[in-house]
Design a protein around this motif. Structure first.
Motif, PDB file in Angstrom:
ATOM      1  N   HIS A 196      -4.021 -40.782  -2.929  1.00 15.55           N
ATOM      2  CA  HIS A 196      -2.691 -40.296  -2.607  1.00 15.55           C
ATOM      3  C   HIS A 196      -2.785 -38.938  -1.923  1.00 15.55           C
ATOM      4  O   HIS A 196      -3.650 -38.130  -2.240  1.00 15.55           O
TER       5      HIS A 196
ATOM      6  N   SER B 173       1.463 -34.573  -1.017  1.00 15.51           N
ATOM      7  CA  SER B 173       2.922 -34.707  -1.035  1.00 15.51           C
ATOM      8  C   SER B 173       3.350 -35.922  -1.855  1.00 15.51           C
ATOM      9  O   SER B 173       4.364 -35.884  -2.557  1.00 15.51           O
ATOM     10  N   LYS B 174       2.564 -36.991  -1.803  1.00 15.78           N
ATOM     11  CA  LYS B 174       2.880 -38.176  -2.601  1.00 15.78           C
ATOM     12  C   LYS B 174       2.721 -37.866  -4.094  1.00 15.78           C
ATOM     13  O   LYS B 174       3.536 -38.300  -4.912  1.00 15.78           O
TER      14      LYS B 174
END
Length: 162
Positions: free
Chosen positions: A2, A5-6
């Motif tokens: 990931h 930001s995720k």
């Protein structure tokens, strides 16, 4: 994997879910709401510390693995990537163990199992390498030293040995 930001989005989602859950419980029962808020306030610092340990641990382990691969390639070690991956996986196991200890999940059992597995693997590898590969180890060290001497000779710019 990931992106950062995720991960922040996932964290925000779960924080929002906990807030909604606590507000819902507060509407239903005041006693349950206070016990949940006490539990969250006592568990939150531990969870934050665990997250910090995991993030810093992953960064350090990845750096060390890549650092080893770079050093090994510069020293002309043949195929250093598997050793780098082994360093990374062992490091991830260490980080996971530290995180579990921070959370308080079976502190003595996790530590004991980790120490036993690490010691058994180290002993097994040492015996296998020492007994079964003594000729290969000698050749590896001779090649390694020869490559280092060659690089030093090239760096000095001389054709004379010694």
């Amino acid at each position: 994997e990931h992106s950062p930001s995720k991960l922040v989005g996932i964290l925000a989602y779960w924080v929002l879910m906990v807030i909604v859950l606590s507000n819902t419980v507060a509407r239903l029962d005041k006693g349950a709401a206070s016990s949940i808020s006490i539990w969250i306030s006592s568990a939150l610092p531990i969870l934050i510390a665990t997250c910090i340990i995991v993030v810093i641990g992953i960064v350090v382990v990845t750096f060390l693995s890549n650092f080893f691969i770079t050093i090994a390639r510069n020293a002309a070690v043949h195929n250093p990537v598997p050793i780098g991956k082994a360093i990374k996986y062992i490091g991830f196991i260490v980080v996971a163990t530290m995180a579990m200890e921070q959370l308080g999940l079976g502190q003595t059992i996790v530590s004991t199992i980790f120490i036993l597995l690490f010691a058994a693997a180290a002993l097994g590898l040492a015996l296998a390498f020492g007994i079964g590969c003594k000729d290969m180890a000698r050749k590896f060290m001779e090649d390694f030293i020869r490559n280092l001497q060659e690089k030093e000779r090239v760096r000095r710019g001389t054709d004379l040995e010694g």
